[in-house]
Design a protein around this motif. Sequence first.
Motif, mmCIF file in Angstrom:
data_model
loop_
_atom_site.group_PDB
_atom_site.id
_atom_site.type_symbol
_atom_site.label_atom_id
_atom_site.label_comp_id
_atom_site.label_asym_id
_atom_site.label_seq_id
_atom_site.Cartn_x
_atom_site.Cartn_y
_atom_site.Cartn_z
ATOM 1 N N GLU A 126 14.290 18.375 5.456
ATOM 2 C CA GLU A 126 15.713 18.415 5.117
ATOM 3 C C GLU A 126 16.139 17.076 4.538
ATOM 4 O O GLU A 126 15.889 16.020 5.125
ATOM 5 C CB GLU A 126 16.551 18.743 6.356
ATOM 6 N N TYR A 127 16.764 17.121 3.373
ATOM 7 C CA TYR A 127 17.274 15.898 2.760
ATOM 8 C C TYR A 127 18.619 15.545 3.389
ATOM 9 O O TYR A 127 19.534 16.367 3.412
ATOM 10 C CB TYR A 127 17.429 16.068 1.245
ATOM 11 N N VAL A 128 18.726 14.320 3.906
ATOM 12 C CA VAL A 128 19.940 13.871 4.583
ATOM 13 C C VAL A 128 20.388 12.564 3.938
ATOM 14 O O VAL A 128 19.628 11.589 3.909
ATOM 15 C CB VAL A 128 19.704 13.656 6.087
ATOM 16 N N GLN A 129 21.599 12.526 3.445
ATOM 17 C CA GLN A 129 22.118 11.306 2.851
ATOM 18 C C GLN A 129 22.329 10.240 3.930
ATOM 19 O O GLN A 129 22.656 10.557 5.079
ATOM 20 C CB GLN A 129 23.442 11.590 2.136
ATOM 21 N N PRO A 130 22.160 8.962 3.579
ATOM 22 C CA PRO A 130 22.320 7.893 4.578
ATOM 23 C C PRO A 130 23.658 7.937 5.310
ATOM 24 O O PRO A 130 23.708 7.724 6.529
ATOM 25 C CB PRO A 130 22.191 6.620 3.735
ATOM 26 N N GLU A 131 24.740 8.224 4.599
ATOM 27 C CA GLU A 131 26.054 8.258 5.224
ATOM 28 C C GLU A 131 26.148 9.317 6.312
ATOM 29 O O GLU A 131 26.791 9.115 7.347
ATOM 30 C CB GLU A 131 27.139 8.500 4.163
ATOM 31 N N LYS A 132 25.518 10.450 6.082
ATOM 32 C CA LYS A 132 25.537 11.525 7.072
ATOM 33 C C LYS A 132 24.818 11.114 8.348
ATOM 34 O O LYS A 132 25.272 11.407 9.468
ATOM 35 C CB LYS A 132 24.918 12.794 6.489
ATOM 36 N N LEU A 133 23.712 10.412 8.193
ATOM 37 C CA LEU A 133 22.950 9.961 9.360
ATOM 38 C C LEU A 133 23.784 9.022 10.227
ATOM 39 O O LEU A 133 23.807 9.146 11.462
ATOM 40 C CB LEU A 133 21.670 9.256 8.890
ATOM 41 N N ILE A 145 20.027 3.156 15.083
ATOM 42 C CA ILE A 145 19.117 4.033 14.348
ATOM 43 C C ILE A 145 17.698 3.556 14.585
ATOM 44 O O ILE A 145 17.412 2.353 14.508
ATOM 45 C CB ILE A 145 19.412 4.008 12.827
ATOM 46 N N ASN A 146 16.790 4.481 14.861
ATOM 47 C CA ASN A 146 15.377 4.157 15.044
ATOM 48 C C ASN A 146 14.532 5.108 14.201
ATOM 49 O O ASN A 146 14.864 6.286 14.073
ATOM 50 C CB ASN A 146 14.985 4.275 16.519
ATOM 51 N N ILE A 147 13.464 4.582 13.611
ATOM 52 C CA ILE A 147 12.530 5.423 12.853
ATOM 53 C C ILE A 147 11.214 5.449 13.616
ATOM 54 O O ILE A 147 10.650 4.396 13.942
ATOM 55 C CB ILE A 147 12.328 4.912 11.422
ATOM 56 N N SER A 148 10.701 6.645 13.885
ATOM 57 C CA SER A 148 9.560 6.800 14.771
ATOM 58 C C SER A 148 8.804 8.082 14.425
ATOM 59 O O SER A 148 8.915 8.605 13.326
ATOM 60 C CB SER A 148 10.045 6.822 16.229
ATOM 61 N N PHE A 149 8.024 8.581 15.382
ATOM 62 C CA PHE A 149 7.221 9.812 15.323
ATOM 63 C C PHE A 149 6.037 9.668 14.360
ATOM 64 O O PHE A 149 4.899 9.583 14.805
ATOM 65 C CB PHE A 149 8.064 11.036 14.958
ATOM 66 N N ASN A 150 6.281 9.694 13.037
ATOM 67 C CA ASN A 150 5.194 9.343 12.113
ATOM 68 C C ASN A 150 5.337 7.850 11.820
ATOM 69 O O ASN A 150 6.166 7.160 12.418
ATOM 70 C CB ASN A 150 5.264 10.176 10.838
ATOM 71 N N THR A 156 10.719 3.520 4.162
ATOM 72 C CA THR A 156 11.262 2.182 3.904
ATOM 73 C C THR A 156 12.413 2.191 2.902
ATOM 74 O O THR A 156 13.473 1.584 3.136
ATOM 75 C CB THR A 156 10.153 1.227 3.440
ATOM 76 N N GLU A 157 12.246 2.849 1.767
ATOM 77 C CA GLU A 157 13.300 2.836 0.747
ATOM 78 C C GLU A 157 14.600 3.437 1.290
ATOM 79 O O GLU A 157 15.695 2.931 1.021
ATOM 80 C CB GLU A 157 12.846 3.589 -0.503
ATOM 81 N N TYR A 158 14.482 4.489 2.060
ATOM 82 C CA TYR A 158 15.632 5.110 2.714
ATOM 83 C C TYR A 158 16.210 4.171 3.770
ATOM 84 O O TYR A 158 17.431 3.998 3.871
ATOM 85 C CB TYR A 158 15.174 6.411 3.344
ATOM 86 N N ALA A 159 15.330 3.535 4.538
ATOM 87 C CA ALA A 159 15.775 2.633 5.591
ATOM 88 C C ALA A 159 16.559 1.456 5.035
ATOM 89 O O ALA A 159 17.500 0.980 5.679
ATOM 90 C CB ALA A 159 14.575 2.130 6.397
ATOM 91 N N LEU A 160 16.196 0.981 3.858
ATOM 92 C CA LEU A 160 16.927 -0.143 3.274
ATOM 93 C C LEU A 160 18.403 0.202 3.092
ATOM 94 O O LEU A 160 19.275 -0.645 3.294
ATOM 95 C CB LEU A 160 16.308 -0.532 1.936
ATOM 96 N N ASP A 161 18.683 1.448 2.740
ATOM 97 C CA ASP A 161 20.077 1.897 2.589
ATOM 98 C C ASP A 161 20.706 2.226 3.935
ATOM 99 O O ASP A 161 21.853 1.850 4.218
ATOM 100 C CB ASP A 161 20.147 3.103 1.659
ATOM 101 N N LEU A 189 13.045 -4.978 5.068
ATOM 102 C CA LEU A 189 13.689 -4.243 6.156
ATOM 103 C C LEU A 189 14.559 -5.173 6.997
ATOM 104 O O LEU A 189 15.666 -4.805 7.421
ATOM 105 C CB LEU A 189 12.630 -3.565 7.025
ATOM 106 N N HIS A 190 14.075 -6.369 7.241
ATOM 107 C CA HIS A 190 14.849 -7.331 8.017
ATOM 108 C C HIS A 190 16.140 -7.717 7.298
ATOM 109 O O HIS A 190 17.215 -7.774 7.907
ATOM 110 C CB HIS A 190 14.001 -8.567 8.298
#
Length: 363
Positions: A126-133, A145-150, A156-161, A189-190
Motif C-alpha cells: 500500500e502506498y502511503v504518503q508521508p503526511e498520512k503516516l 516513527i520506527n522502521i523495522s521488520f525488513n 531511506t528515500e521515504y524516511a528522509l521525508d 537519515l540523521h
Amino acid sequence: MRAIYSWPTRTYEVGPELLVLPNVRESPLGRALGGGRVQCALCHRRCTLSPGQAGLCGMRFNINSRLYTAAYGLLTAVESRPMEIKPLYHYYPRTSALTISTWGCTFPCAWCQNWHLSKISSLTGEYVQPEKLIEWALENGDSGINISFNEPTLLTEYALDVFKLARERGLHASINTNGYLTPEALEALHRAGMDGMNSDIKGGRETYRYWLAADFDKLMQTLRRAVQLGIHLEVTYLVIPGVNDQEADEVINAVASLGRDVPLHITAYYPAHKLNNPPTPTELIEEIWRRAKKELDYVYVGNVPGHPGQHTYCPRCGAPLIKRFEDRVVDVKLNGYKCPRCGYEIKIRGYVGRYGNIHRRFI
C-alpha cells in the motif's frame, strides 16, 4: 556447517514503465560511473548496476542510467508497537512508535524471522504518503516513527521525508537495522531527524565473511559513526548455536569499543526460515550475559520470558530501576533520569512516557 544464503526473490521486471508508479523515485544515493552504469551507496555492498539491473536487495535498480528505488512509501505493515519490543530499552521507554516496513533486505540471513517481508522484492503493498503516516502516529498517541521488520534502509528515500515531518510535529525517528548502511546513508537519515537505532551484530568477523558475505569492519565503521553523530545506539546479538555462539567475546569487545554505556541485547535464537539449528540454551545466554556485564553497563537478555536480564539496573549500586515483562515496562523507579538510591545518572534518550494504542494496525 555449510553456509546457506537467502537473498530476496524479485517478483517484477525492471523497465521504464515502472517510472509512472508513485512508489518509484530517483534516489540521491546513486553515482554515475559512465557507460550507463550507476553505483548504489545505500549499503556497504555498493552494487554497480547496468541499465535494467537491480541490486541484491531487489528494490533498487538502474533505469536510463539513474538509480531508482521501488520502495518509496510502499508499505507492507503499519502497526503501533512498544519501544521495548524493538528492542530499544533506553530510548523513549514506556512509549510506542508507529512501525512500518517494506520489502527486501541487504543481507542473506538464513535465520530471518521476518523472511516473508525481507526475502521478497515486490511492487505490491500500500502506498502511503508521508503526511498520512504522521497523522496516524499522532492520532494513535505514539511518540515516534520506527522502521523495522525488513531492513529499514530500503525505505531511506521515504524516511528522509517522513523523519523531517516527524521532527516538525514533535515525534522521534528510529530504525531497527542490520547496521550495514553506508556512512552517507546514515548521515542523510540523521540530518532528516533520525536519532535512535538498534543495530544487529550478527557475530564476529567469521560469521560476517562466511554466512553473510559481508565485512565486519564496515559494520563497525557505521556503528562508530552513529556514536560520533550522537545517535542513540543499542545493539542486538542473536546467539545461534553452531553459527556464531563461539564469537561472543568478539561481539562483547566490539560493543565495548563503542562505549561502555551502549546497551547490548543478548537474544535467544529459535529455528526460523531456512536454518534448523537447535534453539539457544538459556544456560548459554546467561553465561554470555554474565561475561558481558563485566565490560558493559547495560546488558539484557531477550527471548527468555520472565528473565531478570530484562530489567535495567543501576550500574553503580545495582538497584532495579526499570522492570519489564516481555515487551512492556511494568515498573519505573527513577528520580528524573537518576537512580533514587545513589544518584547515578542512567543513560536514557527522550522521556519515560505512556504507551499509545499499541499493536493497532493501520494496514
